[in-house]
Design an enzyme around this catalytic site. Structure first.
Site, PDB file in Angstrom:
ATOM      1  N   CYS A  67      44.468  43.798  25.895  1.00 47.99           N
ATOM      2  CA  CYS A  67      44.770  44.326  27.230  1.00 47.99           C
ATOM      3  C   CYS A  67      44.079  43.492  28.304  1.00 47.99           C
ATOM      4  O   CYS A  67      42.928  43.123  28.165  1.00 47.99           O
ATOM      5  CB  CYS A  67      44.306  45.771  27.314  1.00 47.99           C
ATOM      6  SG  CYS A  67      44.506  46.461  28.948  1.00 47.99           S
ATOM      7  N   TRP A  68      44.830  43.189  29.371  1.00 43.98           N
ATOM      8  CA  TRP A  68      44.279  42.366  30.459  1.00 43.98           C
ATOM      9  C   TRP A  68      43.704  43.209  31.588  1.00 43.98           C
ATOM     10  O   TRP A  68      43.383  42.685  32.639  1.00 43.98           O
ATOM     11  CB  TRP A  68      45.355  41.521  31.130  1.00 43.98           C
ATOM     12  CG  TRP A  68      46.261  40.745  30.278  1.00 43.98           C
ATOM     13  CD1 TRP A  68      46.055  40.349  29.002  1.00 43.98           C
ATOM     14  CD2 TRP A  68      47.539  40.237  30.680  1.00 43.98           C
ATOM     15  NE1 TRP A  68      47.125  39.636  28.564  1.00 43.98           N
ATOM     16  CE2 TRP A  68      48.056  39.542  29.576  1.00 43.98           C
ATOM     17  CE3 TRP A  68      48.269  40.290  31.853  1.00 43.98           C
ATOM     18  CZ2 TRP A  68      49.288  38.912  29.623  1.00 43.98           C
ATOM     19  CZ3 TRP A  68      49.482  39.672  31.901  1.00 43.98           C
ATOM     20  CH2 TRP A  68      49.991  38.991  30.787  1.00 43.98           C
ATOM     21  N   ASP A  69      43.749  44.520  31.470  1.00 37.23           N
ATOM     22  CA  ASP A  69      43.325  45.411  32.553  1.00 37.23           C
ATOM     23  C   ASP A  69      44.173  45.223  33.806  1.00 37.23           C
ATOM     24  O   ASP A  69      43.673  45.274  34.920  1.00 37.23           O
ATOM     25  CB  ASP A  69      41.855  45.167  32.932  1.00 37.23           C
ATOM     26  CG  ASP A  69      40.944  45.441  31.767  1.00 37.23           C
ATOM     27  OD1 ASP A  69      41.337  46.242  30.906  1.00 37.23           O
ATOM     28  OD2 ASP A  69      39.853  44.854  31.718  1.00 37.23           O
TER      29      ASP A  69
END
Lengths: 834, 107
Positions: B46-48
């Site tokens: 996840c890249w936020d």
């Protein structure tokens, strides 16, 4: 396409100096004129109608005006006249906006004029934002079909069909049995005039039967309904009759038929295979058969509510009549053709075929399906008797001489030559008859409701017994006698005829083998005395439940039902309208009712259906439109629409069926992507107003909260108007009218809060009164989610309030709003306030 | 840090084929489990980006801050309006900052 600047003409209606007495109009005119989009602003002090046409002409020719804002109070009559004049001049009726300063409390002289003047300026800017975003809209005409499809050939369906045919409207009547008449044809007498039901039914039926407009389909059922109101396509399944139209009902076949069937065998009817009825359910079928010991098994479903289910009626009583396997249509011999109960034929037997002089017998007929096109559907699928054998103490089916009230009607009926009476009970020989009322009705363990007719039916049966044999002794065991209205006279007659009324419902019936009498013990509460009745016959006044046909049709048409299985309608306002547009409900499929009420309810349903039965259906352009660029196909609108209006098109975008849509806007409120817009109340129109309002909240001092109120136009808006007219609403409130509270999208509330409006108030309908079934519940759910989000944002959840407010709850509106203001004063201004 | 889904609130977008968070996730990380509740498959990918957090219609998704930005207890909460987005940042000491941005999505 380059966006053209809108050209707004503003009309201030200052008749009787209503505006100028309360507000500084000159300032407002000056402020309005500064707005680039406003091309002219005029204050009218005399009646508008006189010089309005000249005003339009000059605005159009000199300024190219394309929309109008009317500011001030107008009566509906004036509005009508003005918008018609505008329409004649070429201005679309949806390019007109009416703003009444009264609705916002601007004319309330009790409050400080400086505040009101400032608020009036803010709100003028706000409403101009909406006017700028108005769009011209045109109504639509959809194709329609004049035919009505009626399900159920009982008294409701028959009368409704006859009325429609008389009006020159085509009707297709689908009846599951071989003949018409339904339950009423099985009765001995009609009350209150005690005439023969066959006479009444045939009087209606005969003139219709010959008409070309009347399309009768017996031994048939609808197994699928496609299309939408105005253009339904029903698939009708016909069970084979094994006798063709050549049959003239001579009855020769009946004399040679070797098979005798007793009346415990159900009458021939069209039966649908289980997979047609329960499309989504494959496993449940076996389970429901297993639990047949409780007629009403109360299951708790996932939501914890009780769901009633009825199993197939199995009567354990002694047979009373026999018929042949080939016999005339039943319950009434219309159509004339006979019917064969083929499953009871001995193998290889073709006696009827041999003897038929008209070659009418076709033993190899097969089931077939046909498609019927119709504009509207009327459900008149009626009732069935409640299983009285579920009340063990009354021994229905165990002791001879215990019958229910429908059996009693058959006993009292005149002899039918095609149905032989078996040895046993004959009404003329009875000496004492007992009636137990409310068997299974008004009973927490069985049917909790009152079936409304059984008391009068008992009176009728007593009078009929007394007519046949004046010496018969009748006993009635009752809780309350409910013979409402003029039926009271039957009750009085029954009392006067000498029937004994005992105010107790006995729990046990016994049978004395030696005297062949039924014994009922009771304690009369009025005499405070024990008594015992020795009876030849005991009639159990069982109640009405939705018929198996109703339940089946409900499943096939995906109709919402109440927990007993009756079709749900808005009982006070729209009793005939189901929650599926174009499908109407009449008779006992809706609730228990007597014959005359059934006929009237059918007529009401037919009248409501006329909307869909013309040459075309008129659709107001305020329907929802899905923006397919924004739509993410999440399907939330499809799922939550109260009327199942939306379905996916070939690009998987939800589209509303305009004929079904009631334009409540719940889809607009639900859409997480704000991709659904209602005509004339779209998101852009609201959001632009909110933005302008958020920038112009300075009409109150900084400490005072500004509240934006979204009010449902059916209920809360009316209450708010009343409260404003009485001058009770504080100036902190800015009201905005919405078609339904459920049409308010959370994004709009987020807009309002994030731009610095201190609080948002949603005025919905009080619980269970939403005209769109569940708009208030849907917004409540979204509201709760939003409140949680506010909490996580470290904002006060009190900034959003929802309240159920009825149309006359002005005081409640004022108190909820005041409470809201009080709370927000405590919490201080919105952290987003500039 | 990956998104955390409150399964009490998540309604799996009414059991559609693809819930909104799944559609919107640029890494195609979100999906439904067999109870029709959303979850993030390979958590560490996840890249936020917070797309799922913004789009969730019932507000069931929360993106927790990576420790480089804020220790446990810090929050970043978006609220989406019709043409704006509002951010609330809260640090571990409870200091709150709020921003409102207009976005450029037009019809």
């Amino acid at each position: 396409m380059a966006k053209q600047l809108p050209k707004i003409g503003i009309v201030f209606n200052d008749q009787g100096e209503r505006l100028s007495a309360a507000l500084d109009i000159e300032k407002m005119v000056a402020a309005a004129s500064k707005n680039k989009a406003v091309i002219r602003t005029d204050v009218f002090t005399s009646p508008l109608v006189d010089n309005f046409e000249a005003w339009i002409d000059s605005s159009l020719s000199e300024h190219g005006m394309d929309r109008v804002l009317f500011y001030g109070g107008f009566t509906e009559q004036q509005k009508n006249l003005l918008s018609r004049t505008l329409q004649k001049a070429g201005i679309n009726p949806y390019m007109v906006e009416w703003f009444d300063p009264l609705d916002q409390g601007l004319l309330n002289n009790k409050d400080d004029q400086a505040v009101r003047d400032k608020k009036a300026l803010s709100l003028l800017k706000t409403v101009l934002a909406r006017v700028k975003n108005l769009e011209p809209l045109e109504p639509e005409e959809l194709p329609a079909n004049e035919r009505t499809l009626i399900l159920g050939g009982g008294v409701t369906g028959l009368h409704t069909a006859a009325s429609l045919v008389k009006q020159g409207k085509p009707v297709t009547l689908v009846e599951k049995n071989s003949g018409l008449g339904g339950k009423v044809a099985q009765l001995a007498r009609f009350y209150p005039r005690m005439c023969d039901p066959h006479c009444g039914l045939e009087h209606v039926l005969f003139p219709v039967l010959e008409q070309e407009l009347f399309d009768l389909r017996t031994l048939a059922k609808v197994e699928k309904l496609d299309g939408s109101p105005g253009r339904f396509e029903a698939t009708v399944r016909h069970a084979p009759r094994y006798v063709n139209e050549q049959c003239d009902g001579c009855g020769k076949c009946e004399t040679v038929c070797p098979v005798d069937l007793n009346d415990l065998e159900p009458l021939p009817e069209c039966r649908l295979p289980a997979e047609v009825v329960e499309k989504d359910k494959t496993e449940g079928a076996e389970e429901s058969q297993a639990q047949d010991e409780h007629a009403v098994s109360e299951e708790a479903d996932a939501s914890g509510e009780h769901v009633f289910s009825y199993d197939t009626p199995i009567t354990r009583r002694e047979p009373m009549f026999t018929r042949k396997a080939i016999h005339p249509s039943m319950p009434m011999p219309h159509p004339v053709a006979y019917v064969i109960e083929r499953e009871h034929c001995p193998p290889q037997c073709r006696e009827c075929e041999k003897v038929c002089p008209n070659n009418a017998v076709e033993l190899d007929q097969k089931e077939k399906t046909e498609t019927v096109e119709a504009g509207a559907v009327l459900l008149a699928t009626g009732w069935d008797r409640y299983r009285t054998d579920k009340l063990d103490g009354y021994a229905y089916g165990l002791f001879p001489g215990v019958v229910d009230n429908l059996d009693m009607e058959q006993l009292l009926s005149p002899d039918n030559p095609h149905v032989k009476r078996l040895q046993g009970i004959s009404p003329a020989e009875l000496t004492s008859v007992g009636f137990i009322q409310c068997v299974g009705s008004r009973d927490e363990c069985n049917l909790p409701y009152c079936s409304s007719v059984c008391c009068t039916v008992t009176m009728k049966q007593i009078l009929e017994l007394k007519r046949i044999n004046p010496d018969v002794q009748c006993y009635v065991f009752y809780m309350d006698v409910r013979t409402s209205g003029f039926d009271e006279s039957l009750y009085r007659q029954a009392r006067e005829s000498g029937a004994v009324f005992i105010n107790e419902r006995p729990s046990l019936v016994r049978y004395d083998e030696s005297s062949k009498k039924l014994l009922v013990d009771a304690h009369d509460q009025i005499l405070d005395r024990k008594l015992r009745a020795e009876l030849d016959l005991l009639v159990l006044a069982g109640g009405m439940r939705p018929s198996d046909g109703s339940i089946e049709a409900g499943k096939i048409l995906r109709m919402p039902t109440d927990k007993f299985g009756f079709f749900e309608t808005h009982k006070q306002c729209y009793p005939a309208e189901s929650q599926r547009s174009g499908i109407f409900v009449g008779g006992c499929a809706r609730e228990p009712m007597n014959v005359s009420q059934s006929i009237e309810s059918g007529a009401k349903a037919a009248l409501e259906a006329q909307v869909f039965l013309g040459k075309s259906i008129h659709i107001e352009p305020t329907y929802p439109v899905v923006n397919d660029k924004k739509c993410d196909q999440c399907g939330r609108c499809v799922e939550e629409c109260p009327f199942e209006v939306l379905s996916y098109n070939e690009k998987e975008i939800p589209v509303p069926d305009l004929a079904k849509c009631r334009q409540c806007g719940n889809c607009m409120g639900i859409c997480p992507k704000v991709a659904v817009n209602l005509g004339h109340s779209n998101i852009k129109q609201y959001s632009s107003q909110i933005e302008v309002l958020g920038e112009n909240t300075a009409f109150l001092s900084k400490k005072e909260p500004v509240i934006l109120a979204f009010l449902c136009e059916n209920d809360a808006w009316l209450a708010a108007r009343e409260a404003q007219a009485q001058g009770l609403v504080p100036q902190n409130v800015v009201a905005m009218k919405v078609p339904c509270a459920g049409s308010v999208n959370n994004a709009l509330i987020a807009d309002a809060l994030s731009i610095g409006i201190d609080g948002v108030f949603v005025g919905a309908c009080p619980e269970d009164t939403c005209h769109y079934v569940k708009g208030n519940k849907l917004i409540q759910k979204r509201f709760d989610d939003l409140a949680e989000k506010l909490k996580s944002m470290s904002m006060d959840t009190e900034r959003v309030t929802i309240a159920g407010i009825g149309p006359r709850d002005a005081e409640l509106y004022v108190s909820s709003i005041s409470e809201c203001i009080e709370k927000l004063r405590e919490k201080g201004p919105n952290p987003f306030k500039m | 840090m990956p998104p955390r889904v409150d399964w009490e609130k998540c309604d799996g977008c009414k059991a559609q084929d693809e819930p909104l968070c799944e559609q919107v996730c640029p890494g195609n990380l979100m999906t439904l489990n067999k109870d029709n509740k959303a979850y993030c498959r390979p958590l560490r990918h996840c890249w936020d980006c917070m797309s799922c957090t913004k789009v969730c219609p019932v507000g069931a998704i929360e993106t927790r801050m990576p420790f480089q930005i804020g220790y446990h207890g810090a929050k970043l909460i978006p609220m989406v309006g019709t043409n704006s987005i509002t951010w609330t940042c809260e640090d571990i000491y409870g200091n709150v900052k709020r921003y409102r941005y207009k976005n450029r999505i037009e019809d």
